[in-house]
Design an enzyme around this catalytic site. Structure first.
Site, PDB file in Angstrom:
ATOM      1  N   LYS A 240     -91.608 -21.941  39.249  1.00 24.27           N
ATOM      2  CA  LYS A 240     -90.802 -22.070  38.033  1.00 24.27           C
ATOM      3  C   LYS A 240     -91.503 -21.334  36.907  1.00 24.27           C
ATOM      4  O   LYS A 240     -92.636 -21.656  36.552  1.00 24.27           O
ATOM      5  CB  LYS A 240     -90.611 -23.538  37.675  1.00 24.27           C
ATOM      6  CG  LYS A 240     -89.839 -23.729  36.378  1.00 24.27           C
ATOM      7  CD  LYS A 240     -89.496 -25.169  36.098  1.00 24.27           C
ATOM      8  CE  LYS A 240     -88.792 -25.298  34.761  1.00 24.27           C
ATOM      9  NZ  LYS A 240     -88.386 -26.668  34.473  1.00 24.27           N
TER      10      LYS A 240
ATOM     11  N   LYS B 221     -87.124 -20.214  40.282  1.00 26.52           N
ATOM     12  CA  LYS B 221     -86.324 -20.388  39.077  1.00 26.52           C
ATOM     13  C   LYS B 221     -86.938 -19.608  37.933  1.00 26.52           C
ATOM     14  O   LYS B 221     -88.151 -19.714  37.740  1.00 26.52           O
ATOM     15  CB  LYS B 221     -86.293 -21.877  38.731  1.00 26.52           C
ATOM     16  CG  LYS B 221     -85.559 -22.216  37.457  1.00 26.52           C
ATOM     17  CD  LYS B 221     -85.717 -23.662  37.124  1.00 26.52           C
ATOM     18  CE  LYS B 221     -85.032 -23.925  35.805  1.00 26.52           C
ATOM     19  NZ  LYS B 221     -85.356 -25.210  35.257  1.00 26.52           N
TER      20      LYS B 221
END
Ligand code: PBG
Length: 327
Positions: free
Chosen positions: A196, A249
């Protein structure tokens, strides 16, 4: 002049032939619909920066999940917007918190729906960071783990199928796995937000969840967008600690990372087509500059082509409709 023998265009001649040779497929059951459950509200309010997405009261959330389910989207990822926040993010692990109540209601209304929950403190802390902070404003890793584990167990107790930690503390997957197992939730899976990045593409989400950090930024725990090798290290650590699914992400600016993770590891890979990616398409389509349907299907296909098995996207419901009609 020598005639051209090899002609790739032969296999592009008709829709049926293109269908035969298509390398990447996209289907509604590969999509996960992220949804916001708002505490203490009795009507849906549209999120300005994520147009077409709403902060839902719990009954509205169930109805919307039902509409998505009917279209073939069988998984949702639930975020909570609590009524109040505090230093320790206690709303995140309150057994009667908004996500816990939402999960119970969803499971009652739609027993076959896969309910995933975002496990993080940032929507629940008054300072907006993903963990507890010390006097100097530093986000403390290990004291946060226990609270994340409590949060995941409370979601599992409410009936969640998958816990999805998005905080990026070191060791959180192991802490959550252990706590789930101790409470006999060994069948609850963990989907870790493994790679992330500290991305500006989360801007609209933070407006929706009122979770922008009150001071500083998330760069001391989320990844530097410049790094690719480090993503492999994060993913390896999460798998070692028991992650069942690993996520990259955001998705669009990180297709190379998705591809690499797909090539190097043998667990299912998820990609999060985040709020900023959605907002860009909506803004351009709203101005008549892009064909929304065509662009969305192209984007989702590209994320699948890069290697994602499943995609978390605010377009889930519409995309499912468009996919049905294009068959
Ligand atoms: C919470 C969380 C965020 C997103 C998912 N979980 C925000 C953040 O890390 O700041 C972003 C989702 C999106 O932009 O669509 N940690």
């Amino acid at each position: 002049m020598k005639r051209q023998v090899i002609r790739p265009r032969r296999l592009r001649r008709t829709a049926a032939i293109r269908g035969l040779v298509r390398e990447t497929r996209l289907s509604p059951e590969q999509l996960i619909y992220p949804m916001f459950a708002a505490a203490g509200s009795n009507r849906a309010t549209e999120i300005e920066a994520i147009p077409g997405q709403f902060r839902w009261p719990i009954d509205g959330l169930c109805e919307e999940a039902g509409r998505a389910y009917e279209r073939g989207v069988k998984s949702v990822l639930i975020f909570g917007i609590p009524e109040s926040k505090d230093e320790m993010g206690s709303g995140a692990y309150d057994p009667k918190g908004v996500v816990q109540e939402a999960v119970r209601a969803l499971k009652r209304a739609l027993p076959d729906l896969t309910v995933m929950t975002d496990v993080c403190l940032c929507q629940y802390t008054s300072h907006g960071h993903c963990g507890v902070v010390d006097e100097s404003g530093c986000v403390m890793n290990d004291p946060t783990l226990e609270l994340l584990a409590r949060t995941a167990v409370s979601h599992a107790a409410a009936g969640a199928d998958v816990a999805a930690p998005s905080d990026m503390m070191d060791g959180r997957v192991g802490a959550i796995r252990e706590a789930l197992d101790e409470s006999e939730f060994e069948n609850v899976a963990v989907m870790s937000y493994a790679a992330k990045y500290a991305s500006a593409f989360y801007g609209p989400f933070r407006e929706a969840a009122e979770s922008a950090p009150a001071f500083g930024d998330r760069k001391s725990y989320q990844m530097d967008p410049a790094n690719q090798r480090e993503a492999l290290k994060e993913v390896a650590l999460d798998i070692e600690q028991g992650a069942d699914i690993v996520m990259v992400k955001p998705a669009l600016a990180y297709l190379d990372v998705i591809q690499l993770v797909r090539q190097r590891f043998d667990v299912p890979v998820a990609a999060y087509n985040v709020s900023g990616e959605y907002a860009m398409v909506k803004a351009a389509a709203g101005n008549g500059w892009l064909d929304e349907k065509a662009v969305v299907l192209e984007i989702l296909t590209a994320i699948r082509r890069a290697g994602a098995d499943m995609i978390i996207t605010y377009f889930a419901k519409e995309a499912a409709d468009w996919l049905k009609k294009s068959i």
